[in-house]
Design an enzyme around this catalytic site. Structure first.
Site, short mmCIF file in Angstrom:
data_model
loop_
_atom_site.label_atom_id
_atom_site.label_comp_id
_atom_site.label_asym_id
_atom_site.label_seq_id
_atom_site.Cartn_x
_atom_site.Cartn_y
_atom_site.Cartn_z
N ASP A 67 0.82 -1.22 0.00
CA ASP A 67 0.00 0.00 0.00
C ASP A 67 0.85 1.27 0.00
O ASP A 67 2.08 1.21 0.14
CB ASP A 67 -0.95 0.00 1.21
CG ASP A 67 -0.28 -0.43 2.52
OD1 ASP A 67 0.97 -0.36 2.59
OD2 ASP A 67 -0.97 -0.84 3.45
N ASN A 136 -7.02 -2.65 14.80
CA ASN A 136 -8.42 -2.90 14.42
C ASN A 136 -8.57 -4.10 13.48
O ASN A 136 -9.63 -4.33 12.93
CB ASN A 136 -9.03 -1.64 13.78
CG ASN A 136 -8.37 -1.27 12.45
OD1 ASN A 136 -7.50 -1.98 11.96
ND2 ASN A 136 -8.79 -0.17 11.87
N HIS A 138 -6.94 -4.53 10.59
CA HIS A 138 -6.71 -4.32 9.16
C HIS A 138 -5.46 -5.06 8.69
O HIS A 138 -4.52 -5.26 9.45
CB HIS A 138 -6.69 -2.83 8.78
CG HIS A 138 -5.48 -2.06 9.18
ND1 HIS A 138 -5.48 -0.69 9.35
CD2 HIS A 138 -4.21 -2.43 9.47
CE1 HIS A 138 -4.29 -0.28 9.69
NE2 HIS A 138 -3.50 -1.31 9.77
N GLU A 143 -9.55 -1.93 5.74
CA GLU A 143 -10.06 -1.55 7.05
C GLU A 143 -11.35 -2.31 7.37
O GLU A 143 -12.07 -2.75 6.46
CB GLU A 143 -10.36 -0.04 7.05
CG GLU A 143 -9.15 0.85 6.82
CD GLU A 143 -8.33 1.09 8.09
OE1 GLU A 143 -8.23 0.17 8.93
OE2 GLU A 143 -7.77 2.19 8.22
P1 PGA Z 1 2.64 -1.47 12.74
O1 PGA Z 1 1.38 -1.40 11.79
O2 PGA Z 1 3.54 -2.49 12.17
O3 PGA Z 1 3.24 -0.09 12.69
O4 PGA Z 1 2.12 -1.85 14.09
C1 PGA Z 1 0.80 -2.58 11.36
C2 PGA Z 1 -0.39 -2.25 10.51
O5 PGA Z 1 -1.04 -1.21 10.73
O6 PGA Z 1 -0.70 -3.06 9.62
#
Ligand code: PGA
Length: 243
Positions: A67, A136, A138, A143
């Site tokens: 992404d 959450n 995702h 999302e």
């Molecule tokens: P993080 O994010 O590795 O910074 O915890 C993971 C994500 O949001 O997929």
């Protein structure tokens, strides 16, 4: 789903780096699906070390990232292209033209999304995909929602994601509100997946994932339908979910 419990972040990075090493050593022209965020930084450090020690060779490897924020270009330190260049690509012997991150400044996003999917298909699919997980649930920027989208698409970031990611920006107002992301179908089509999580923020999302029920309220739970997923969690999460 294989579950691996490790002591800490360092061990998680070593375990996942070894899986990458085996994949590349078995298939020198592997297509690797890469992620950004705090979670894979240790993995990328290990891959750089392994490349320097000549344990792995990226000469024929291709990478595809999950992404990118809409509106940020490669010179912006918060862009995912910048992150990838500065946490991995600049330090390994990969050909830059074989590294793909969606273009957050594309003139035509419909076309950018379609071409991204086409590229994955032309490459013959992704051999190994690394995933973090949002608090959450995702995966990439898919999302929680009433429904999940299969193909690469533009998405609105949720309030919780904007808050979580604001730690990288001067102010929460600077966090882009939209991103271009691989869809759930692209992720499900990858041949092998490693999902990594450490720390208490991820307990709820991982508990739901490992319970095995599938809900769009926690997009990661769809991975229960994938045939080759390794979930790597630290002892803290394992303790909280009684594993
Ligand atoms: P993080 O994010 O590795 O910074 O915890 C993971 C994500 O949001 O997929």
């Amino acid at each position: 789903m294989n579950l691996v419990v490790v002591k800490d972040y360092n061990e998680m990075s070593n375990v996942s780096a070894n899986i990458f090493k085996n994949t590349i050593n078995q298939k020198s022209n592997s297509v690797l699906g890469l992620a950004t965020g705090s979670t894979p930084i240790g993995l990328y450090k290990r891959l750089i070390e392994m490349n320097n020690n000549k344990e792995i060779d990226f000469k024929n490897v291709t990478t595809i990232n999950l992404d990118e924020y809409i509106g940020l270009d490669e010179k912006n330190p918060q862009s995912y292209r910048y992150f990838m260049d500065n946490n991995l690509f600049n330090y390994i012997n990969i050909k830059k033209e074989n590294t793909f991150v969606p273009n957050g400044r594309a003139k035509n996003f419909d076309l950018e999304c379609k071409n991204y999917d086409k590229r994955i298909q032309e490459l013959g699919g992704i051999d190994l995909q690394v995933l973090g997980i949002g608090a959450n649930g995702h995966i990439a920027f898919n999302e929680p929602s009433e429904y999940l989208i299969s193909q690469t698409h533009i998405t609105n970031l949720t309030k919780s994601t904007i808050e979580a990611n604001s730690r990288f920006f001067n102010s929460i107002n600077d966090v882009p509100k939209q991103a271009i992301t691989m869809g759930i179908g692209q992720i499900m089509n990858t041949k092998k997946i490693i999902l990594m999580a450490t720390g208490k923020d991820k307990v709820k999302a991982i508990r739901e994932l490992l319970e095995g029920n599938i809900t769009t309220k926690n997009p990661a739970t769809i991975l229960n339908l994938h045939k080759n997923v390794t979930v790597i969690i630290d002892e803290l999460i394992a303790r909280e979910i009684n594993r």
